[in-house]
Design a protein around this motif. Sequence first.
Motif, PDB file in Angstrom:
ATOM      1  N   LEU A   1       0.847  -1.192   0.000  1.00 48.11           N
ATOM      2  CA  LEU A   1       0.000   0.000   0.000  1.00 48.11           C
ATOM      3  C   LEU A   1       0.883   1.243   0.000  1.00 48.11           C
ATOM      4  O   LEU A   1       1.847   1.328   0.760  1.00 48.11           O
ATOM      5  N   GLU A   2       0.549   2.189  -0.879  1.00 46.36           N
ATOM      6  CA  GLU A   2       1.208   3.487  -0.878  1.00 46.36           C
ATOM      7  C   GLU A   2       0.139   4.569  -0.802  1.00 46.36           C
ATOM      8  O   GLU A   2      -1.012   4.344  -1.189  1.00 46.36           O
ATOM      9  N   TYR A   3       0.522   5.743  -0.293  1.00 49.92           N
ATOM     10  CA  TYR A   3      -0.474   6.815  -0.190  1.00 49.92           C
ATOM     11  C   TYR A   3       0.175   8.174  -0.441  1.00 49.92           C
ATOM     12  O   TYR A   3       1.396   8.343  -0.326  1.00 49.92           O
ATOM     13  N   ILE A   4      -0.651   9.127  -0.850  1.00 44.98           N
ATOM     14  CA  ILE A   4      -0.215  10.506  -1.096  1.00 44.98           C
ATOM     15  C   ILE A   4      -1.128  11.418  -0.297  1.00 44.98           C
ATOM     16  O   ILE A   4      -2.361  11.360  -0.436  1.00 44.98           O
ATOM     17  N   VAL A   5      -0.565  12.250   0.550  1.00 39.61           N
ATOM     18  CA  VAL A   5      -1.344  13.181   1.374  1.00 39.61           C
ATOM     19  C   VAL A   5      -1.572  14.472   0.592  1.00 39.61           C
ATOM     20  O   VAL A   5      -0.656  14.999  -0.054  1.00 39.61           O
ATOM     21  N   VAL A   6      -2.809  14.980   0.633  1.00 40.94           N
ATOM     22  CA  VAL A   6      -3.147  16.261  -0.005  1.00 40.94           C
ATOM     23  C   VAL A   6      -3.862  17.139   1.021  1.00 40.94           C
ATOM     24  O   VAL A   6      -4.185  16.701   2.128  1.00 40.94           O
ATOM     25  N   GLU A   7      -4.136  18.384   0.642  1.00 43.92           N
ATOM     26  CA  GLU A   7      -4.699  19.331   1.605  1.00 43.92           C
ATOM     27  C   GLU A   7      -6.185  19.126   1.845  1.00 43.92           C
ATOM     28  O   GLU A   7      -6.666  19.240   2.974  1.00 43.92           O
ATOM     29  N   THR A   8      -6.956  18.862   0.794  1.00 39.21           N
ATOM     30  CA  THR A   8      -8.408  18.771   0.927  1.00 39.21           C
ATOM     31  C   THR A   8      -8.944  17.525   0.221  1.00 39.21           C
ATOM     32  O   THR A   8      -8.255  16.923  -0.617  1.00 39.21           O
ATOM     33  N   GLU A   9     -10.180  17.174   0.543  1.00 35.17           N
ATOM     34  CA  GLU A   9     -10.817  16.040  -0.135  1.00 35.17           C
ATOM     35  C   GLU A   9     -11.021  16.343  -1.619  1.00 35.17           C
ATOM     36  O   GLU A   9     -10.955  15.438  -2.458  1.00 35.17           O
ATOM     37  N   GLU A  10     -11.249  17.600  -1.939  1.00 35.83           N
ATOM     38  CA  GLU A  10     -11.397  17.979  -3.342  1.00 35.83           C
ATOM     39  C   GLU A  10     -10.107  17.715  -4.112  1.00 35.83           C
ATOM     40  O   GLU A  10     -10.135  17.186  -5.229  1.00 35.83           O
ATOM     41  N   ASP A  11      -8.954  18.030  -3.491  1.00 33.81           N
ATOM     42  CA  ASP A  11      -7.665  17.735  -4.124  1.00 33.81           C
ATOM     43  C   ASP A  11      -7.508  16.228  -4.321  1.00 33.81           C
ATOM     44  O   ASP A  11      -6.981  15.773  -5.339  1.00 33.81           O
ATOM     45  N   ALA A  12      -7.951  15.466  -3.331  1.00 34.91           N
ATOM     46  CA  ALA A  12      -7.863  14.000  -3.422  1.00 34.91           C
ATOM     47  C   ALA A  12      -8.722  13.478  -4.573  1.00 34.91           C
ATOM     48  O   ALA A  12      -8.324  12.568  -5.304  1.00 34.91           O
ATOM     49  N   LEU A  13      -9.907  14.045  -4.734  1.00 39.91           N
ATOM     50  CA  LEU A  13     -10.819  13.640  -5.806  1.00 39.91           C
ATOM     51  C   LEU A  13     -10.183  13.866  -7.178  1.00 39.91           C
ATOM     52  O   LEU A  13     -10.215  12.987  -8.049  1.00 39.91           O
ATOM     53  N   ILE A  14      -9.566  15.039  -7.366  1.00 40.70           N
ATOM     54  CA  ILE A  14      -8.940  15.377  -8.651  1.00 40.70           C
ATOM     55  C   ILE A  14      -7.726  14.489  -8.902  1.00 40.70           C
ATOM     56  O   ILE A  14      -7.527  13.984 -10.014  1.00 40.70           O
ATOM     57  N   LEU A  15      -6.899  14.278  -7.872  1.00 38.72           N
ATOM     58  CA  LEU A  15      -5.706  13.443  -8.026  1.00 38.72           C
ATOM     59  C   LEU A  15      -6.082  11.998  -8.327  1.00 38.72           C
ATOM     60  O   LEU A  15      -5.472  11.342  -9.179  1.00 38.72           O
ATOM     61  N   GLU A  16      -7.093  11.483  -7.638  1.00 35.76           N
ATOM     62  CA  GLU A  16      -7.553  10.120  -7.885  1.00 35.76           C
ATOM     63  C   GLU A  16      -7.961   9.948  -9.344  1.00 35.76           C
ATOM     64  O   GLU A  16      -7.551   8.988 -10.021  1.00 35.76           O
ATOM     65  N   ASN A  17      -8.745  10.879  -9.853  1.00 31.39           N
ATOM     66  CA  ASN A  17      -9.217  10.799 -11.229  1.00 31.39           C
ATOM     67  C   ASN A  17      -8.056  10.843 -12.215  1.00 31.39           C
ATOM     68  O   ASN A  17      -8.026  10.108 -13.210  1.00 31.39           O
ATOM     69  N   SER A  18      -7.073  11.692 -11.932  1.00 32.63           N
ATOM     70  CA  SER A  18      -5.910  11.821 -12.799  1.00 32.63           C
ATOM     71  C   SER A  18      -5.085  10.537 -12.830  1.00 32.63           C
ATOM     72  O   SER A  18      -4.645  10.088 -13.894  1.00 32.63           O
TER      73      SER A  18
END
Length: 596
Positions: free
Chosen positions: A67-84
Amino acid sequence: MQSVIKDLPVSAGVYQYFDTNGKLLYVGKAKNLKNRVKSYWRFSPEFRPNPTQSSRIIKMLYEASRLEYIVVETEEDALILENSLIKQLKPKYNILLRDDKTYPYIYIDESVAYPRFEITRKVIKGKNITYYGPFPTGGKALLDALYEVYPLVQKKSCLKEGKACLFYQIKKCLAPCEGKVSPEAYGEIVTQAKTSIVKRKDLLSALEEKMTNLAMQERYEEAAAMRDSINAISSLTISSNIDFANAMDLDIFAILNGDEKGVIVKLFMRGGKIISSSYSYFRHTHIFDENEAYKQALLEFYTIDTPNISKQILTAHTFEDSEQVAHSLSARFNKKIEILTPQRGPKAKLISLALQNCEELLRKTQSDTLMEQKIADLFDLSVIPYRVETFDNSHLMGAATVGGMVVWDENKWDKTAYRRYILHERDEYGQMKEMLSRRIEKFKEEPAPDLWILDGGQANLNLAKKLLKEAHVNLDVIAIAKEKLDAKAHRAKGAAKDILYTSHGVLELKANDKRLHWIQRQRDEAHRYAITYHQNKKRKEDTQISLLNKKGIGKATLKKLIDYFGTFEAIENASYEEIEKVTNKKISNIIKNYNP
């Protein structure tokens, strides 16, 4: 992996599961990484997948080893990064929709006295601009029809000329350039044209009348072109008897999964009328996830440059991340956007209409026996290869080295996606590596297909697998090579013994096998495309070499210049000082000051 999960932060972020071979299995996003990832597992009496998860997720968890993970500032940032990441890396257990192309809009800027209708795919700066659309197909035909039926300013340059032209003589323009029509009278014509963009009955009637007149004058080619325009405009909309009391703007999305593929239907309502519609198929249906499907469809469709986005988006099904997607789109466009799934009333009827079209499209496609399904079964591919990219390179004694990529998509060639590569490596292995590496770099903008076919043998197959593994991209690859007889490729027509190299070993099919013919067709198209580019480039280079030789520049100097600058164009654009640095003052003077 258990220790990593226990030490996860409570921040928003994206998590990635990998298998023992380092292949990316799944990408997910979370508002709270620790809580989200822990929910996948049971920690006592032993560490195992949570049985309440879907069968798809449980299967993925049993394959996961890291398992690897990337920390972002907001859930919105996570949503965009996930899609990308899903779009770029094609994880095995994420659904991947077809990349949504930007749809064109018709717009008019009424801040000028005599405005024109234009096509755009992005927001145009201006205070008095009105958009109509989107138009997935038929937008250009609709625009041309406006200029055919209404006496509008036909060309941008017309007003600048200041003199009435041929368009005035043939009664397609009222010559505002000479003041023969007032801005007010012209404005009334614009109003009629604007109405006909949405309510197209009168526009189509006028076109049909013109088509009939052309046919009676035996101008059959023009009549046929008019007929094609009528068909294109007519196909923009899905007919319905649904009436809205007010002039609402709505975007409607419906997604259904079938046995072999799924489909997305989009309807666009403007001013209470359905003005256009579109559909597209998608793959990975055996790991279908409704939430991921809607999430991807909406985030991919509504880019920052999208004009005229509706404030209400209707989806045929509720989905888990709808509130977060609505919040993200609201922030992106700086206005409140709602995502709704109404259960009754006219809006629910619109959703029902979209779903009916989904069912019909799936019925049509599933009635066909796809060669792609046979290919998937033969090679034990992870997905049905609806979109295939095939690579080949071409050169002659190291000269004009180029590569070509052709694309097969939904049972036809997608020539808009073909790509040519100028290659710099000396050997064929290096050239293939250069070409594939450059394609992988583009996966973020142009997502990976379902299958790569390479011209070549085991070495090229191993190369592609290595490059894809390094990029953490899941993509099936096969290679095809001619059988060698006396060290030469055997190419006798009808008896070509092609050898197929796959992840499961080498495969030889009979020369009359239709599956082999399908793969050969892909390879031959790539070869044709690459060699045509090579021949054109070689012809151009030969001409340029001849010109330089006439200037008194020898082959050794020419090679030195090409090795340094890369192309003849770069040599022509280089400064006197740059050329002198590579050669000498005499050569620099010949190139920069020579007059034939």
